[in-house]
Scaffold this motif. Structure first.
Motif, PDB file in Angstrom:
ATOM      1  N   ILE A  82       0.846  -1.206   0.000  1.00  7.94           N
ATOM      2  CA  ILE A  82       0.000   0.000   0.000  1.00  7.94           C
ATOM      3  C   ILE A  82       0.878   1.252   0.000  1.00  7.94           C
ATOM      4  O   ILE A  82       0.670   2.177  -0.797  1.00  7.94           O
ATOM      5  CB  ILE A  82      -0.925  -0.007   1.237  1.00  7.94           C
ATOM      6  N   THR A  83       1.873   1.263   0.885  1.00 10.59           N
ATOM      7  CA  THR A  83       2.744   2.442   0.953  1.00 10.59           C
ATOM      8  C   THR A  83       3.376   2.705  -0.406  1.00 10.59           C
ATOM      9  O   THR A  83       3.420   3.847  -0.873  1.00 10.59           O
ATOM     10  CB  THR A  83       3.852   2.224   1.998  1.00 10.59           C
ATOM     11  N   TYR A 121      -8.613  -2.429   0.911  1.00  6.18           N
ATOM     12  CA  TYR A 121      -7.998  -1.133   1.161  1.00  6.18           C
ATOM     13  C   TYR A 121      -8.173  -0.205  -0.040  1.00  6.18           C
ATOM     14  O   TYR A 121      -8.489   0.981   0.115  1.00  6.18           O
ATOM     15  CB  TYR A 121      -6.513  -1.295   1.480  1.00  6.18           C
ATOM     16  N   ALA A 122      -7.978  -0.763  -1.236  1.00  2.89           N
ATOM     17  CA  ALA A 122      -8.126   0.069  -2.432  1.00  2.89           C
ATOM     18  C   ALA A 122      -9.555   0.606  -2.519  1.00  2.89           C
ATOM     19  O   ALA A 122      -9.770   1.776  -2.857  1.00  2.89           O
ATOM     20  CB  ALA A 122      -7.779  -0.741  -3.674  1.00  2.89           C
ATOM     21  N   THR A 177       1.149   2.934   7.626  1.00  2.70           N
ATOM     22  CA  THR A 177       2.172   3.228   8.622  1.00  2.70           C
ATOM     23  C   THR A 177       1.700   2.791  10.006  1.00  2.70           C
ATOM     24  O   THR A 177       2.449   2.181  10.778  1.00  2.70           O
ATOM     25  CB  THR A 177       2.485   4.732   8.617  1.00  2.70           C
ATOM     26  N   ALA A 178       0.434   3.086  10.300  1.00  4.96           N
ATOM     27  CA  ALA A 178      -0.097   2.692  11.601  1.00  4.96           C
ATOM     28  C   ALA A 178      -0.131   1.168  11.723  1.00  4.96           C
ATOM     29  O   ALA A 178       0.152   0.625  12.790  1.00  4.96           O
ATOM     30  CB  ALA A 178      -1.492   3.278  11.790  1.00  4.96           C
ATOM     31  N   ILE A 179      -0.458   0.474  10.632  1.00  7.74           N
ATOM     32  CA  ILE A 179      -0.468  -0.997  10.685  1.00  7.74           C
ATOM     33  C   ILE A 179       0.906  -1.504  11.102  1.00  7.74           C
ATOM     34  O   ILE A 179       1.033  -2.365  11.979  1.00  7.74           O
ATOM     35  CB  ILE A 179      -0.860  -1.578   9.306  1.00  7.74           C
ATOM     36  N   LEU A 196      -4.534  -1.906  -6.069  1.00  3.06           N
ATOM     37  CA  LEU A 196      -4.048  -0.534  -5.990  1.00  3.06           C
ATOM     38  C   LEU A 196      -3.769   0.034  -7.375  1.00  3.06           C
ATOM     39  O   LEU A 196      -3.805   1.254  -7.558  1.00  3.06           O
ATOM     40  CB  LEU A 196      -2.817  -0.478  -5.099  1.00  3.06           C
ATOM     41  N   THR A 197      -3.510  -0.854  -8.353  1.00  4.82           N
ATOM     42  CA  THR A 197      -3.389  -0.356  -9.723  1.00  4.82           C
ATOM     43  C   THR A 197      -4.732   0.217 -10.173  1.00  4.82           C
ATOM     44  O   THR A 197      -4.796   1.291 -10.785  1.00  4.82           O
ATOM     45  CB  THR A 197      -2.953  -1.481 -10.668  1.00  4.82           C
ATOM     46  N   LEU A 198      -5.808  -0.497  -9.850  1.00  2.83           N
ATOM     47  CA  LEU A 198      -7.137   0.031 -10.189  1.00  2.83           C
ATOM     48  C   LEU A 198      -7.361   1.365  -9.477  1.00  2.83           C
ATOM     49  O   LEU A 198      -7.896   2.307 -10.054  1.00  2.83           O
ATOM     50  CB  LEU A 198      -8.215  -0.979  -9.792  1.00  2.83           C
TER      51      LEU A 198
END
Lengths: 842, 118, 329
Positions: A302-303, B99-100, A339-341, B20-22
Motif C-alpha cells: 500500500i505504501t 484497502y483500495a 504506517t499505523a499498521i 491498488l493499480t485500479l
C-alpha cells in the motif's frame, strides 16, 4: 556452537575451491574489476558515509549562520549553495546510495544466494555513483555549486536566473547518480524475484526482502520522472528549448510536477528499507516472529502505491483546483493507515514477546519516538488549510527532518550496530554506543522540536538571515546548540564503528539469536556467501535449525563447491521458489569501470559545453556496453557449450526465461515510466500551459510515420515468431531472418529520421516543437538500439552463440522490440493523430 | 491468452498489485478527467456540487468500488480454500482490494461537498 | 491557554491570528496538537511499557498462550491501532479541514470584494490598486481596508515567489504567466508582517512586505491622495532641482516617479517618502535612510538588482535621498 568455528577438512576444501572462482583478484586491477556484491555493497555504504559527513558539515554551517540574527558568517551566495548542497547531498548522495548498499550487501545473504543476478551492473552502478557524486560535490569546492534549492524550481534554476554552471552540475550530476540507483533497483528486483533459496516461496521471504523489493520497484518507477525533468531542463538551459518558459508555451509548474512525482515516492524509497530494518530487528529482540506478517506485507505494498498519488501535496500553494486539492489531501492522509499498521504490528510483537533493550533496540526506540512525531505532523501537513499556512516555513523543515532522520537515520544506525558483527566479526562498544545514542537523540529533538515553533512563528525556509525584531532569536539559538550536540553524538557513533574493528571483542556466531539466513554465514562472510545453497521451508530457518550454518559450510545442501569453475546460483520460480535453472554469472571485469568513466566524460563534456567530447564519451560508453553484452550466454568467457551440459536444472542461457529476460523486463518498466512522464508532459503542456501554441496543422508527416511504423511492426512480429520457433528447436535460416529483422529496424530508423527532418521543427521557439523533438528523439534512440541488437544477434547466430541449444537471447531482444512497438504507436497517436482529430490550434 | 487468464487468478502474485493499480487508474482518470472537463465545459457559477462533472465522477467511483469489492470477495473465498503460498497471496490480495476500495471511497468523499473547477 | 499564548506573538506569527482565515487555521492547529499529542504519548507509552514488563516476570507467569489466542490478540492490535485509529482520525480531520479550506476560497457569487494586485519581483513587491478613476501603484507597502474581505490577485514577474501574510491567512504562489487569487480579511486596523515564502534567489531573506489595514474610509482617502497627487516636474525650480536632474539622468530608466520618469524595472518611487521601509524591509524609513540605502545597498542587501552608485558624487546621492524622502502625497 564452538565447534562450528573450526572448519572440517571437507568445509576447508570447499572453501578453497569456491574462493578460487569467486574471489576478488589481488592488487589494484583486482579492486577495480571486482563485481562481488559484498565488496560493492560495503563500498556503497562507506562512500555514502563520507558524503553524509560532508552533508553534515554543511548542516553545521547552516546552523552556525542561523544561530544569531543578522549574522554575516556566510555571504548570501555561499549560503544558497550550502543549503542547496546540503539537501542534495543528503538525499541523493547519502540516503539512497547507503540504503542501496545495504540492500546489495544483505539481500543475497538473506535470500540464500551467492551474488546478485547482474554483478557487473552492481559495479557499474557503484562507479556511476562515485563519479557522479564527485562531479556534483566538486562544484562546491569550485564555488560554483547549484544555488536554486535542492528542488531546482524553474525559472529560478533556468539560464536566465542561474546563469552559471551550478544548475548544470546539479542536473547532470544527479542524473548520473540516478543511473546508479536505477541499476541497483533493476537488479535487486530481479534478484529477489528469481534467485531466492530453493523452497523460499514469496510467503516465506524475510520481511526485509519485501521492503527492499518495494523500494527497488519504487526506484524503477519513481526515478525516471526526475530524469526526464532533468533532461528537459538541461535542454532548456543548454539549447534554449522552452519547456518551462511561459513565453515559449512552456510552464514552470511542469517541473514541479515532474520533480515531486519523483520527490514524494523518494521519501518512501528512503523510509521503506529503514522500516525493513526495524521489522527485522524487533522480532529478533522480542524473541518471537513478527505479529501480522501478511498485514505488514500488505502495508508495504500500500505504501509503495499510495506514495505515487500524493505528490501534489507539495504543491498545495501553487493554485490547483480545489477539488483536486481535496483528492490529494485525502490520499495523503490514506498513507497514515499502512504506517499505523506497521507501528502496531511492531507494538504487538513486543507485547507478545520478551523484548530486550540491546543497543540496536535503543536506536529503534529512538526511531519510533521521532518517526511517530514526524508522521503525525505529516498528517497535519496533509490538511490543506493548515498546509497553506506552514508550507515553506521552518515547521516543514522540522517535519521533514523528523521523518527523514527519524525514519531513516536512526534505523540505519540500529541496523549498523545489528549487522556489524556479521561484517567484521566483532562486537561494538555498548557504552560508547549508548553515549552516542543519547547525544544524538537529545540533540536532534532540541534542534527540530523547537524548530516547529519557529515555523509557527512565521520563519520561512531558506532565508540566510533574519531580523531580531521577529522574535525568532532564542529558538534559532537553541536549534543551533542542539545541532552541534547531535553532531557530537554522531561523532561518538563513528568512533565506536572505527574502534570496534580493532578493539571490539570477538563476536560469537549469531550473537543476537536471529532467524534469518545471513547469520548462518562465516563472520565476515566469504565472497561466495554459501558453500552450498540451503533449502528453506520456514520463515525462520535459523530458529528451526540452529546448526544450519555448519551444514552449509560442510556442503550438505544444494550445488556445493565450484568444481566446474563457474559462478553459479540457483534460479527459482518467482512465486514458489521452486528451482528452475542454474544461473551462471559473469566474472570480474573492468568493463563497468570503463563504461562509467566514459559516462563521466559525457557528463564533463556537457558541463563545459564541449559537445564533441561528450559525443565521443557517449560512443565509447555505447561500445563498451555492447561489448559487455557480448560476453554472455555461450561466449567463451561466459558458459560455452560443452559436452557435459546440465540437463536438470539446465543452465539459464539454455532456457527461454532466464533472469536476463527479467532484467530486460524491469529495465523496460523504468523506460516505460520515463515514457509515461514524457506523455504526461505533452498532455500537461497542451492542456494547462498558459501560452501553449498549437500549430493549425501538425508538422509531422503521417505517411512517413505510418511507413516507419509498418517496418517496425513487421520486424517485431517476425522476431517474435523466430524467437518462438527457436524455443521449439527450429534454427534453420536463423542468421538470414535476424539480418532481415535488423534491416527492417534500420528502415524504421531511416524513415523516422526522414520524418523528423521533414517536419522542420523549431524546437528553440515553441514548447510544442521542443516536445515533439524530444518525443521523436526518444523513439529514434530506441529504434537505433533495437536495430543494432538485432544485427548483433544475427552475428552471434553466425558464430554459433545463438541457436537451438542457446535460444535465450532473441527472446530478450524481442522484448525491446515489443516495447518499441508499443511506445511508437502510442506516441504517434498522441503527437501526430490526436492534434489532427481534435482540430487543435483553432 | 492462457497466461493472461493465469494472471487474473485470485492466487497469482499479480493480485497483490491489481487492487491498488485500479485505485491509481481511477485516481488518474478522475484527476485528468476533471482537468479536461473543466477546460472544455466548465459548469455555470452557483451550481454548487450538483454538476454533470460531479455526477460523472460519482458514477465512475461506484463502478470502481463494485469491481474492487467483487475482487476482494473472490480473493477471500479463494484464500479460505487454498493453502500455503496460494492462500497467502489470495488473502493479502483480498486485504489490498478492500484497502483500495476504502481508498476510492475516502478520496471520492470530498466531491460530495465541493463544486468542481475552482 | 493564556500563558501558552503569550509565547505565540510576533509580527509573523500564525498563532496570533488577526483575520478569520488565520483564526480557523490556528484553532485547527491547537485541536490537532492536542489530539495528536495524545496519540503520540499513547504510542510511546505502549512501546516503553512493553520493555518494562520484562522486569516483572510474574506479570504473566506461564507464557503458554495458544497460537490461536495469540493470533486473536495480534489481530486486535492491528485492527484497533492500525486501521481504526488512523481511519477515525483522518475522517475527523477531513470533516473539519475541508470546510475550513472552502471558507478561504474566493467563491463566486455574493458581493465582489475589492481587488489588489500584487506582483513579486526579485526581490521586491509591486502593489497595484485597479480603479476606474485611475490606477494607484506602489511598492513594498500594502494598505488594505480592515473589516472587509479583499481579493488579492498575485503573479510573479521573474521567478516564483509566494504571497503570505501569516496573521491574516495562508500563502499562495506567485507564478510567472499565471494569476492566482486569495481572499484575506483583517478584523481590525493594524500592521502585519509579510515575507516572501517561496525561495526566489539570494535575497529571498530580504523580501518583506509591510501590510497595513486601515478603516475603509481611511483606505479610500489613502487611495484618493495618491490618485490626485500633483506629479513631480523637472521644471520646478526649488532646492531639489539638482536631485531631480540626477534622478532623470541616472535612475529614471529603471524607476518611475510620476511626472519625471516611467522606468518599470525597479519599484515605483512616487510615494517613497510615505513608506515604512526601504529595500523591501531592509531598512526602516527615517531621515537620511534613503541616502544611506543609495550608498550602501549592495552591502545591506548583497546581490540586489540595483547597480551600485560608486560613480556618483556622495553629495549628489545625499541630495537625491533628501528629495526622495519628500515624495509623499
Amino acid at each position: 556452537m564452538s565447534e562450528s568455528m573450526r572448519p572440517t577438512p571437507e568445509a576447508e576444501r570447499l572453501h578453497q575451491e569456491l574462493e578460487a572462482v569467486w574471489g576478488n583478484p589481488p592488487g589494484w586491477r583486482g579492486r577495480l574489476s571486482a563485481v562481488n556484491h559484498s565488496t560493492l555493497g560495503l563500498r556503497f555504504m562507506v562512500t555514502g558515509l563520507v558524503f553524509f559527513l560532508l552533508g553534515g558539515v554543511l548542516a553545521m554551517l547552516i546552523r552556525t549562520q542561523l544561530a544569531l540574527p543578522d549574522q554575516a558568517f556566510m555571504s548570501p551566495e555561499i549560503y544558497a549553495q550550502v543549503t542547496t548542497m546540503h539537501g542534495t547531498v543528503m538525499m541523493f548522495l547519502f540516503a539512497i546510495p547507503v540504503l542501496e548498499g545495504l540492500a546489495i550487501y544483505l539481500i543475497p545473504k538473506m535470500i540464500g544466494a551467492r551474488d546478485l543476478a547482474c554483478p557487473r551492473l552492481t559495479a557499474f552502478g557503484y562507479w556511476c555513483y562515485l563519479f557522479g557524486g564527485i562531479i556534483l560535490f566538486s562544484s562546491l569546492l569550485l564555488e560554483m555549486a547549484p544555488d536554486s534549492g535542492w528542488f531546482m524550481y524553474t525559472p529560478l534554476s533556468s539560464s536566465e536566473f542561474a546563469p552559471g554552471p551550478g544548475s548544470d552540475f546539479w542536473l547532470l550530476g544527479i542524473t548520473f547518480v540516478e543511473i546508479s540507483a536505477l541499476a541497483a533497483g533493476v537488479e535487486i528486483t530481479v534478484s529477489i524475484l528469481r534467485t531466492r533459496a530453493p523452497g523460499m516461496a514469496l510467503h516465506r521471504m524475510p520481511l526485509f526482502a519485501w521492503y527492499i523489493l518495494a523500494m527497488a520497484l519504487m526506484i524503477v518507477v519513481g526515478f525516471p520522472p526526475l530524469i526526464l525533468g532533468s533532461v528537459l531542463l538541461e535542454l532548456e538551459r543548454a539549447a534554449g528549448m522552452p519547456f518551462f518558459t511561459v513565453a515559449g508555451g512552456g510552464d514552470p509548474i511542469l517541473w514541479q510536477h515532474l520533480f515531486w512525482l519523483f520527490g514524494h515516492p523518494e521519501v518512501y524509497i528512503i523510509f521503506l528499507p529503514a522500516a525493513g530494518i526495524v521489522s527485522t530487528l524487533i522480532p529478533v529482540f522480542a524473541g518471537r516472529p513478527i505479529v501480522g506478517y501478511g498485514w505488514v506485507v500488505a502495508a508495504i505494498i500500500i505504501t509503495g502505491f499510495i506514495s505515487f498519488g500524493l505528490w501534489v501535496h507539495h504543491m498545495f500553494t501553487v493554485g490547483i483546483p480545489q477539488l483536486a486539492q481535496a483528492f490529494f489531501s485525502a490520499a495523503s492522509m490514506l498513507v497514515a493507515v499502512p504506517t499505523a499498521i506497521q507501528v502496531f504490528a511492531w507494538l504487538a510483537t513486543l507485547w507478545l514477546g520478551r523484548p530486550r533493550m540491546a543497543l540496536p533496540m535503543l536506536w529503534v526506540t529512538g526511531f519510533l519516538v521521532i518517526f511517530v512525531c514526524g508522521g503525525l505532523t505529516g498528517v497535519m501537513l496533509a490538511l490543506v488549510p493548515f498546509n497553506w499556512q506552514v508550507h515553506d516555513t521552518h515547521f516543514v523543515v522540522a517535519h521533514l527532518h523528523y521523518v527523514l532522520v527519524g525514519g531513516m537515520f536512526f534505523p540505519l544506525v540500529a541496523g549498523a550496530y545489528y549487522w556489524l558483527p556479521l561484517v567484521t566479526g566483532r562486537m561494538p562498544s555498548e557504552r560508547l554506543g549508548r553515549l552516542g545514542f543519547w547525544l544524538t537523540f537529545l540533540g536532534f529533538n532540541l534542534t527540530f522540536l523547537i524548530m516547529h515553533w519557529t515555523g509557527l512563528l512565521g520563519m520561512p525556509r531558506r532565508v540566510y538571515t533574519y531580523d531580531s525584531a521577529m522574535g525568532w532569536d532564542l529558538f534559532n539559538l537553541i536549534s543551533s546548540v542542539g545541532g552541534f550536540m547531535m553532531a557530537a553524538g554522531i561523532a561518538a557513533v563513528l568512533v565506536d564503528l572505527v574502534l570496534h574493528g580493532r578493539y571490539g571483542r570477538r563476536a560469537p556466531r549469531n550473537p543476537w539469536g536471529a532467524d534469518t539466513l545471513e547469520w548462518s554465514l562465516a563472520m565476515p562472510p566469504a565472497n561466495y556467501n554459501f558453500a552450498s545453497l540451503p533449502r528453506v521451508e520456514s520463515r525462520h530457518p535459523l530458529w528451526v535449525n540452529p546448526t544450519l550454518g555448519d551444514e552449509i559450510a560442510r556442503g550438505e545442501h544444494e550445488r556445493p563447491g565450484a568444481a566446474h569453475g563457474r559462478r553459479e546460483l540457483l534460479g527459482g520460480e518467482a512465486l514458489t521458489g521452486r528451482v528452475r535453472e542454474v544461473i551462471h554469472l559473469p566474472v570480474n571485469s573492468l568493463l563497468p569501470l570503463f563504461a562509467a568513466l566514459c559516462l563521466a566524460v559525457v557528463c564533463i563534456g556537457l558541463l563545459v559545453r564541449l559537445y564533441p567530447l561528450a559525443l565521443v564519451g557517449l560512443a565509447g560508453a555505447g561500445i563498451l556496453l555492447l561489448r559487455w553484452s557480448w560476453e554472455n550466454g555461450g561466449h567463451p568467457r561466459a558458459a560455452p557449450l560443452g559436452r557435459d551440459e546440465l540437463e536438470s536444472p539446465p543452465l539459464h542461457s539454455r532456457t527461454a526465461d532466464g533472469p536476463g529476460r527479467w532484467t530486460m523486463g524491469v529495465a523496460l518498466l523504468a523506460d516505460g515510466a520515463f515514457f509515461l512522464s514524457l506523455l504526461f508532459g505533452w498532455f500537461y503542456l497542451w492542456t494547462v500551459s498558459p501560452q501553449w501554441q498549437m500549430p493549425d496543422r501538425s508538422p509531422l508527416s503521417l505517411p512517413l510515420l505510418l511507413a516507419s511504423g509498418a517496418a517496425l511492426t513487421l520486424g517485431s512480429l517476425w522476431l517474435e515468431r523466430r524467437a518462438a520457433a527457436l524455443q521449439r528447436g527450429r534454427e534453420s535460416g536463423l542468421v538470414l531472418a535476424l539480418t532481415g529483422i535488423a534491416a527492417l529496424g534500420g528502415l524504421h530508423l531511416v524513415l523516422l529520421v526522414w520524418g523528423l527532418w521533414a517536419a522542420g521543427l523549431a524546437p528553440t521557439v515553441t514548447a510544442h516543437d521542443a516536445t515533439l523533438t524530444v518525443g521523436l528523439a526518444y523513439l529514434l534512440g530506441h529504434a537505433g538500439l533495437a536495430a543494432i541488437l538485432a544485427a548483433l544477434q544475427a552475428w552471434r547466430a553466425q558464430l554459433g552463440l545463438v541457436g537451438a541449444r542457446l535460444p535465450f537471447e532473441p527472446g530478450v531482444v524481442a522484448l525491446l522490440w515489443r516495447y518499441q512497438l508499443g511506445v511508437y504507436w502510442i506516441l504517434v497517436a498522441a503527437m501526430a493523430l490526436l492534434p489532427r482529430l481534435t482540430g487543435a490550434g483553432s | 491468452m492462457k497466461s493472461l487468464r493465469r494472471w487474473w487468478g485470485p492466487s497469482h502474485p499479480a493480485q497483490l498489485l491489481l487492487g491498488l493499480t485500479l485505485w491509481s487508474l481511477w485516481f488518474v482518470a478522475i484527476y485528468a478527467g476533471l482537468s479536461v472537463a473543466c477546460a472544455l465545459a466548465p459548469p455555470g457559477a452557483g451550481q454548487g456540487a450538483l454538476t454533470a462533472i460531479n455526477g460523472g465522477i460519482a458514477l465512475l467511483t461506484l463502478a470502481t468500488l463494485a469491481l474492487l469489492a467483487w475482487l476482494a470477495w473472490r480473493g477471500l473465498c479463494a484464500g479460505r480454500q487454498a493453502a500455503g503460498g496460494g492462500r497467502f497471496i489470495a488473502l493479502v490480495g483480498a486485504g489490498l482490494h478492500v484497502y483500495a476500495a476504502a481508498g476510492v471511497a475516502f478520496v471520492a468523499w470530498p466531491l460530495v461537498a465541493l463544486p468542481p473547477c475552482l | 491557554m493564556l500563558p501558552v499564548l503569550a509565547g505565540c506573538g510576533g509580527s509573523h506569527s500564525i498563532l496570533d491570528p488577526a483575520g478569520p482565515a488565520a483564526r480557523d487555521v490556528a484553532w485547527l492547529w491547537w485541536g490537532m496538537l492536542i489530539g495528536f499529542g495524545l496519540v503520540f504519548v499513547a504510542v510511546v507509552a505502549l512501546w516503553l511499557a512493553a520493555f518494562r514488563r520484562r522486569d516483572a516476570p510474574d506479570h504473566r507467569p506461564d507464557r503458554s498462550v495458544s497460537p490461536d489466542e495469540e493470533r486473536r490478540l495480534g489481530l486486535r492490535w492491528i485492527l484497533g491501532g492500525g486501521i481504526l485509529l488512523p481511519g477515525v482520525s483522518i475522517l475527523v480531520l477531513l470533516a473539519f479541514g475541508v470546510p475550513a479550506g472552502q471558507r478561504l476560497l474566493p467563491l463566486p457569487g455574493g458581493e465582489t470584494p475589492r481587488v489588489i494586485e500584487v506582483t513579486g519581483h526579485q526581490w521586491w513587491w509591486e502593489v497595484r490598486y485597479p480603479d476606474d478613476r485611475g490606477e494607484v501603484v506602489t511598492a513594498n507597502h500594502l494598505v488594505m481596508p480592515a473589516g472587509e474581505p479583499v481579493d488579492f490577485h498575485v503573479t510573479g514577474a521573474d521567478v516564483i515567489h509566494a504571497f503570505w501574510v501569516p496573521r491574516l491567512g495562508g500563502k499562495i504562489d506567485m507564478i510567472p504567466g499565471r494569476i492566482n487569487r486569495i481572499r484575506l480579511q483583517a478584523d481590525s486596523p493594524g500592521v502585519f508582517g509579510a515575507q516572501c515564502a517561496e525561495y526566489c534567489g539570494v535575497q529571498h531573506a530580504h523580501m518583506h512586505l509591510h501590510v497595513e489595514a486601515v478603516p475603509p474610509e481611511a483606505f479610500d482617502d489613502w487611495l484618493a491622495a495618491r490618485r490626485d497627487a500633483e506629479p513631480e516636474s523637472s521644471d520646478l525650480d526649488d532646492e531639489h532641482a539638482p536631485a531631480r536632474d540626477t534622478f532623470t539622468a541616472h535612475c529614471a530608466s529603471c524607476h518611475r516617479v510620476a511626472g519625471l520618469g516611467e522606468g518599470d524595472v525597479g519599484p515605483d518611487l512616487s510615494d517613497l517618502g510615505a513608506r515604512a521601509t526601504l529595500g523591501a524591509g531592509t531598512l526602516a524609513m527615517e531621515e537620511g535612510a534613503v541616502a544611506q540605502w543609495l550608498t550602501e545597498h549592495q552591502r545591506l542587501k548583497p546581490g540586489n538588482r540595483m547597480p551600485d552608485h560608486d560613480h556618483l558624487d556622495p553629495q549628489a546621492l545625499e541630495a537625491l535621498g533628501a528629495w526622495l524622502e519628500t515624495l509623499r502625497p
